[in-house]
Design an enzyme around this catalytic site. Sequence first.
Site, short mmCIF file in Angstrom:
data_model
loop_
_atom_site.label_atom_id
_atom_site.label_comp_id
_atom_site.label_asym_id
_atom_site.label_seq_id
_atom_site.Cartn_x
_atom_site.Cartn_y
_atom_site.Cartn_z
N ASP A 185 -11.08 2.19 4.27
CA ASP A 185 -11.18 0.51 4.21
C ASP A 185 -12.91 0.32 4.13
OD1 ASP A 185 -9.24 -1.06 4.23
OD2 ASP A 185 -8.32 -0.80 6.43
N LYS A 233 0.88 -1.15 0.10
CA LYS A 233 -0.07 -0.06 -0.08
C LYS A 233 0.88 1.44 -0.06
CE LYS A 233 -3.57 -2.71 2.36
NZ LYS A 233 -4.44 -2.81 3.48
N GLN A 250 -4.53 -1.82 9.75
CA GLN A 250 -4.46 -3.23 9.37
C GLN A 250 -4.87 -4.29 10.26
OE1 GLN A 250 -3.56 -3.67 5.90
NE2 GLN A 250 -3.77 -5.83 5.76
N1 GUN Z 1 -6.66 -7.40 6.40
C1 GUN Z 1 -6.99 -8.24 5.69
N2 GUN Z 1 -7.50 -7.37 4.51
C2 GUN Z 1 -7.46 -6.22 4.72
C3 GUN Z 1 -7.87 -4.95 4.33
O1 GUN Z 1 -8.49 -4.74 3.22
N3 GUN Z 1 -7.79 -3.87 5.17
C4 GUN Z 1 -7.20 -3.97 6.45
N4 GUN Z 1 -7.20 -2.87 7.20
N5 GUN Z 1 -6.91 -5.05 6.82
C5 GUN Z 1 -7.08 -6.13 6.21
#
Ligand code: GUN
Length: 296
Positions: A119, A52, A96
Amino acid sequence: MLLLDGKVASQAVKKELMIATGELIDQGKRPPHLAAVLVGNNGASETYVAGKVKFCAEIGYQSTLVRYADTIEEKELLDKIAELNKDDTVDGILVQLPLPKQISEAKVIDSISPDKDVDGFHPVSVGRLVQGLDTFIPATPFGILLMLEHFNLETKGKHAVVIGRSNIVGRPMSILLSSHIKYGNCTVTLCHSHTKNLAELTQQADIVVAALGRPEFVKANMIKEGAIIIDVGITRVDDISAPKGYRIKGDIDFKSVSEKASALTPVPGGVGLMTIAGLMKNTMNAYLRRQEQVID
Ligand code: GUN
Protein backbone atom coordinates in the site's frame (compact mmCIF):
# COMPACT_ATOMS: atom_id res chain seq x y z
CA MET A 1 -12.94 15.27 -24.85
CA LEU A 2 -10.89 12.16 -24.16
CA LEU A 3 -12.56 9.79 -21.71
CA LEU A 4 -9.86 8.33 -19.46
CA ASP A 5 -11.44 4.90 -19.27
CA GLY A 6 -10.12 2.92 -16.30
CA LYS A 7 -11.44 -0.32 -17.77
CA VAL A 8 -9.21 0.04 -20.82
CA ALA A 9 -6.12 1.23 -18.92
CA SER A 10 -6.45 -1.34 -16.11
CA GLN A 11 -7.00 -4.11 -18.65
CA ALA A 12 -3.60 -3.29 -20.16
CA VAL A 13 -1.93 -3.63 -16.72
CA LYS A 14 -3.90 -6.79 -16.03
CA LYS A 15 -2.66 -8.37 -19.26
CA GLU A 16 0.95 -7.42 -18.51
CA LEU A 17 0.77 -8.92 -14.99
CA MET A 18 -1.04 -12.03 -16.20
CA ILE A 19 1.76 -12.70 -18.72
CA ALA A 20 4.47 -12.05 -16.09
CA THR A 21 2.76 -14.42 -13.63
CA GLY A 22 2.37 -17.08 -16.33
CA GLU A 23 6.11 -16.84 -17.05
CA LEU A 24 6.90 -17.39 -13.35
CA ILE A 25 4.69 -20.48 -13.28
CA ASP A 26 6.33 -21.78 -16.47
CA GLN A 27 9.70 -21.44 -14.70
CA GLY A 28 8.36 -23.63 -11.88
CA LYS A 29 8.06 -20.75 -9.42
CA ARG A 30 5.15 -19.88 -7.17
CA PRO A 31 2.98 -16.85 -8.07
CA PRO A 32 3.00 -13.58 -6.08
CA HIS A 33 0.88 -13.76 -2.91
CA LEU A 34 -1.13 -10.86 -1.45
CA ALA A 35 -2.59 -11.02 2.06
CA ALA A 36 -5.50 -8.64 2.67
CA VAL A 37 -6.78 -7.93 6.17
CA LEU A 38 -10.35 -6.66 6.53
CA VAL A 39 -11.71 -5.55 9.91
CA GLY A 40 -15.46 -5.12 10.41
CA ASN A 41 -18.07 -4.93 7.67
CA ASN A 42 -17.91 -1.43 6.26
CA GLY A 43 -19.74 -1.76 2.92
CA ALA A 44 -17.23 0.23 0.87
CA SER A 45 -14.23 -1.63 2.37
CA GLU A 46 -15.91 -4.97 1.62
CA THR A 47 -16.34 -3.92 -2.01
CA TYR A 48 -12.73 -2.73 -2.37
CA VAL A 49 -11.24 -5.85 -0.79
CA ALA A 50 -13.48 -8.14 -2.86
CA GLY A 51 -12.26 -6.31 -5.98
CA LYS A 52 -8.63 -6.84 -4.96
CA VAL A 53 -9.12 -10.57 -4.26
CA LYS A 54 -10.95 -11.00 -7.59
CA PHE A 55 -8.20 -9.21 -9.51
CA CYS A 56 -5.61 -11.53 -7.88
CA ALA A 57 -7.54 -14.59 -9.06
CA GLU A 58 -7.85 -13.19 -12.58
CA ILE A 59 -4.11 -12.63 -13.01
CA GLY A 60 -3.02 -15.83 -11.29
CA TYR A 61 -1.79 -14.41 -7.96
CA GLN A 62 -2.43 -16.21 -4.72
CA SER A 63 -4.45 -14.20 -2.22
CA THR A 64 -5.39 -14.69 1.41
CA LEU A 65 -8.23 -12.76 2.98
CA VAL A 66 -8.03 -12.44 6.77
CA ARG A 67 -11.26 -11.17 8.33
CA TYR A 68 -11.95 -9.90 11.84
CA ALA A 69 -15.01 -8.51 13.61
CA ASP A 70 -14.83 -4.78 14.38
CA THR A 71 -14.51 -5.63 18.09
CA ILE A 72 -11.01 -7.08 17.58
CA GLU A 73 -8.32 -5.88 20.02
CA GLU A 74 -5.34 -4.03 18.58
CA LYS A 75 -2.92 -6.68 19.88
CA GLU A 76 -4.61 -9.50 18.00
CA LEU A 77 -4.34 -7.55 14.75
CA LEU A 78 -0.69 -6.65 15.40
CA ASP A 79 0.09 -10.31 16.18
CA LYS A 80 -1.48 -11.37 12.87
CA ILE A 81 0.58 -8.80 10.97
CA ALA A 82 3.75 -10.06 12.71
CA GLU A 83 2.84 -13.57 11.55
CA LEU A 84 2.28 -12.40 7.94
CA ASN A 85 5.57 -10.46 8.07
CA LYS A 86 7.38 -13.67 9.00
CA ASP A 87 5.58 -15.85 6.45
CA ASP A 88 7.97 -16.25 3.53
CA THR A 89 5.16 -17.24 1.18
CA VAL A 90 3.46 -13.84 1.60
CA ASP A 91 4.83 -11.01 -0.59
CA GLY A 92 2.40 -8.17 0.08
CA ILE A 93 0.28 -7.22 3.09
CA LEU A 94 -2.53 -4.71 3.07
CA VAL A 95 -4.79 -3.75 5.94
CA GLN A 96 -7.90 -2.09 4.57
CA LEU A 97 -8.57 1.33 6.10
CA PRO A 98 -10.41 2.76 7.96
CA LEU A 99 -10.01 0.69 11.14
CA PRO A 100 -12.28 0.76 14.21
CA LYS A 101 -11.59 3.44 16.86
CA GLN A 102 -9.88 1.13 19.38
CA ILE A 103 -7.10 0.42 16.87
CA SER A 104 -4.34 2.88 16.03
CA GLU A 105 -3.97 3.05 12.24
CA ALA A 106 -0.49 4.52 12.64
CA LYS A 107 0.63 1.57 14.81
CA VAL A 108 -0.82 -0.94 12.38
CA ILE A 109 0.83 0.69 9.34
CA ASP A 110 4.12 0.89 11.25
CA SER A 111 3.95 -2.84 12.07
CA ILE A 112 3.89 -3.95 8.41
CA SER A 113 7.33 -4.93 7.11
CA PRO A 114 8.45 -2.23 4.62
CA ASP A 115 9.42 -5.10 2.25
CA LYS A 116 5.75 -6.14 2.09
CA ASP A 117 4.15 -2.69 2.31
CA VAL A 118 2.34 -2.85 -1.04
CA ASP A 119 0.00 0.00 0.00
CA GLY A 120 3.04 2.27 0.38
CA PHE A 121 1.72 3.72 3.65
CA HIS A 122 4.67 2.80 5.91
CA PRO A 123 6.83 5.79 6.98
CA VAL A 124 9.83 4.09 5.29
CA SER A 125 7.92 3.89 1.98
CA VAL A 126 6.71 7.50 2.31
CA GLY A 127 10.21 8.73 3.16
CA ARG A 128 11.65 6.96 0.13
CA LEU A 129 8.89 8.46 -2.07
CA VAL A 130 9.71 11.97 -0.84
CA GLN A 131 13.41 11.39 -1.55
CA GLY A 132 12.72 10.08 -5.06
CA LEU A 133 14.02 6.58 -4.21
CA ASP A 134 12.63 3.28 -5.46
CA THR A 135 9.62 2.44 -3.25
CA PHE A 136 6.03 1.23 -3.16
CA ILE A 137 3.91 4.11 -4.46
CA PRO A 138 0.50 4.23 -2.75
CA ALA A 139 -1.96 2.43 -5.00
CA THR A 140 -4.25 5.32 -5.98
CA PRO A 141 -1.53 7.82 -6.93
CA PHE A 142 0.29 4.95 -8.67
CA GLY A 143 -2.90 4.10 -10.55
CA ILE A 144 -3.24 7.74 -11.65
CA LEU A 145 0.34 7.71 -12.99
CA LEU A 146 -0.45 4.47 -14.86
CA MET A 147 -3.55 6.16 -16.29
CA LEU A 148 -1.51 9.19 -17.46
CA GLU A 149 1.03 6.79 -18.97
CA HIS A 150 -1.61 4.67 -20.72
CA PHE A 151 -3.16 7.72 -22.41
CA ASN A 152 0.27 9.31 -22.91
CA LEU A 153 -0.68 12.60 -21.26
CA GLU A 154 2.24 14.99 -20.95
CA THR A 155 2.65 16.52 -17.49
CA LYS A 156 6.08 18.20 -17.68
CA GLY A 157 5.99 21.92 -16.88
CA LYS A 158 2.25 21.94 -16.27
CA HIS A 159 0.49 23.41 -13.27
CA ALA A 160 -1.26 20.66 -11.31
CA VAL A 161 -3.74 21.47 -8.56
CA VAL A 162 -4.41 18.62 -6.13
CA ILE A 163 -7.47 19.01 -3.90
CA GLY A 164 -7.16 17.01 -0.66
CA ARG A 165 -4.10 16.26 1.47
CA SER A 166 -4.79 12.71 2.71
CA ASN A 167 -1.89 10.33 3.28
CA ILE A 168 -3.55 7.86 0.90
CA VAL A 169 -4.09 10.12 -2.12
CA GLY A 170 -3.60 13.90 -2.06
CA ARG A 171 -0.24 14.27 -0.36
CA PRO A 172 1.60 11.45 -2.18
CA MET A 173 0.01 12.60 -5.46
CA SER A 174 1.34 16.12 -4.93
CA ILE A 175 4.82 14.73 -4.26
CA LEU A 176 4.78 12.47 -7.33
CA LEU A 177 3.52 15.15 -9.70
CA SER A 178 6.33 17.45 -8.56
CA SER A 179 8.96 14.67 -8.70
CA HIS A 180 11.57 14.28 -11.39
CA ILE A 181 9.82 11.31 -13.04
CA LYS A 182 8.27 10.68 -16.47
CA TYR A 183 4.73 11.67 -15.47
CA GLY A 184 5.84 14.31 -12.97
CA ASN A 185 7.81 17.55 -13.33
CA CYS A 186 4.70 19.64 -12.65
CA THR A 187 4.42 22.81 -10.63
CA VAL A 188 2.05 21.65 -7.89
CA THR A 189 -0.44 23.44 -5.69
CA LEU A 190 -1.85 21.31 -2.87
CA CYS A 191 -5.24 22.57 -1.69
CA HIS A 192 -7.20 21.52 1.39
CA SER A 193 -10.06 22.53 3.67
CA HIS A 194 -8.31 25.77 4.73
CA THR A 195 -7.41 26.89 1.21
CA LYS A 196 -8.74 30.35 0.36
CA ASN A 197 -10.09 31.09 -3.13
CA LEU A 198 -9.93 27.46 -4.24
CA ALA A 199 -11.70 28.20 -7.54
CA GLU A 200 -9.10 30.85 -8.42
CA LEU A 201 -6.41 28.17 -8.11
CA THR A 202 -8.26 25.42 -9.97
CA GLN A 203 -9.04 27.88 -12.79
CA GLN A 204 -5.26 28.20 -13.35
CA ALA A 205 -4.66 24.44 -13.40
CA ASP A 206 -3.65 22.42 -16.46
CA ILE A 207 -4.30 19.30 -14.38
CA VAL A 208 -6.78 18.95 -11.50
CA VAL A 209 -6.74 15.93 -9.18
CA ALA A 210 -9.85 16.02 -6.99
CA ALA A 211 -9.58 13.84 -3.88
CA LEU A 212 -11.67 15.58 -1.26
CA GLY A 213 -14.67 13.24 -1.02
CA ARG A 214 -17.43 15.80 -1.74
CA PRO A 215 -19.77 14.63 -4.51
CA GLU A 216 -19.77 16.82 -7.66
CA PHE A 217 -17.84 19.57 -5.88
CA VAL A 218 -15.81 20.71 -8.93
CA LYS A 219 -18.03 22.44 -11.47
CA ALA A 220 -17.21 23.62 -15.00
CA ASN A 221 -16.78 27.24 -13.85
CA MET A 222 -13.91 26.15 -11.58
CA ILE A 223 -11.73 24.75 -14.37
CA LYS A 224 -9.76 26.04 -17.34
CA GLU A 225 -10.77 25.16 -20.91
CA GLY A 226 -8.76 22.09 -22.01
CA ALA A 227 -7.66 20.98 -18.53
CA ILE A 228 -6.99 17.32 -17.66
CA ILE A 229 -9.30 16.31 -14.82
CA ILE A 230 -8.72 13.30 -12.54
CA ASP A 231 -11.61 12.37 -10.26
CA VAL A 232 -10.68 10.33 -7.19
CA GLY A 233 -14.02 10.77 -5.38
CA ILE A 234 -16.13 7.69 -4.64
CA THR A 235 -18.94 8.75 -2.32
CA ARG A 236 -22.06 6.65 -1.88
CA VAL A 237 -25.07 8.95 -2.33
CA ASP A 238 -28.53 7.63 -1.35
CA ASP A 239 -30.80 7.15 -4.35
CA ILE A 240 -33.92 5.04 -3.96
CA SER A 241 -34.21 4.66 -7.75
CA ALA A 242 -30.81 2.89 -7.92
CA PRO A 243 -30.80 -0.94 -7.63
CA LYS A 244 -28.56 -0.83 -4.53
CA GLY A 245 -30.29 2.19 -2.98
CA TYR A 246 -27.25 4.40 -3.62
CA ARG A 247 -25.09 5.67 -6.45
CA ILE A 248 -21.33 6.23 -6.51
CA LYS A 249 -20.53 9.88 -7.14
CA GLY A 250 -17.18 11.44 -7.91
CA ASP A 251 -15.86 14.82 -6.78
CA ILE A 252 -16.32 16.21 -10.30
CA ASP A 253 -19.59 17.36 -11.85
CA PHE A 254 -19.02 15.08 -14.86
CA LYS A 255 -21.74 16.52 -17.09
CA SER A 256 -20.66 20.17 -17.04
CA VAL A 257 -16.91 19.51 -16.73
CA SER A 258 -16.90 17.08 -19.70
CA GLU A 259 -17.87 20.01 -21.96
CA LYS A 260 -14.78 21.99 -20.97
CA ALA A 261 -12.01 19.49 -20.09
CA SER A 262 -9.68 17.93 -22.66
CA ALA A 263 -9.53 14.64 -20.72
CA LEU A 264 -11.61 13.36 -17.80
CA THR A 265 -11.88 10.19 -15.71
CA PRO A 266 -15.40 8.77 -15.16
CA VAL A 267 -16.74 7.58 -11.78
CA PRO A 268 -17.22 4.67 -11.52
CA GLY A 269 -14.90 3.10 -14.08
CA GLY A 270 -11.97 5.51 -13.76
CA VAL A 271 -9.36 5.86 -11.03
CA GLY A 272 -10.92 3.13 -8.83
CA LEU A 273 -9.95 0.41 -11.29
CA MET A 274 -6.46 1.87 -11.64
CA THR A 275 -5.97 1.74 -7.86
CA ILE A 276 -6.24 -2.04 -7.95
CA ALA A 277 -3.88 -2.16 -10.93
CA GLY A 278 -1.33 -0.10 -8.94
CA LEU A 279 -1.62 -2.41 -5.95
CA MET A 280 -1.06 -5.47 -8.13
CA LYS A 281 2.04 -3.95 -9.74
CA ASN A 282 3.37 -3.24 -6.25
CA THR A 283 2.69 -6.86 -5.27
CA MET A 284 4.63 -8.14 -8.29
CA ASN A 285 7.50 -5.78 -7.41
CA ALA A 286 7.45 -6.95 -3.78
CA TYR A 287 7.61 -10.56 -5.01
CA LEU A 288 10.52 -9.88 -7.37
CA ARG A 289 12.50 -7.91 -4.77
CA ARG A 290 11.92 -10.58 -2.16
CA GLN A 291 12.91 -13.39 -4.51
CA GLU A 292 16.30 -11.72 -4.85
CA GLN A 293 16.72 -11.88 -1.07
CA VAL A 294 14.84 -15.00 -0.03
CA ILE A 295 16.95 -18.11 -0.32
CA ASP A 296 14.73 -21.12 -0.93
N1 GUN B 1 -8.88 2.69 2.18
C1 GUN B 1 -9.13 3.52 1.13
N2 GUN B 1 -8.20 3.37 0.17
C2 GUN B 1 -7.35 2.43 0.61
C3 GUN B 1 -6.17 1.85 0.04
O1 GUN B 1 -5.71 2.18 -1.05
N3 GUN B 1 -5.58 0.89 0.82
C4 GUN B 1 -6.06 0.53 2.03
N4 GUN B 1 -5.39 -0.39 2.72
N5 GUN B 1 -7.13 1.06 2.58
C5 GUN B 1 -7.77 2.01 1.87
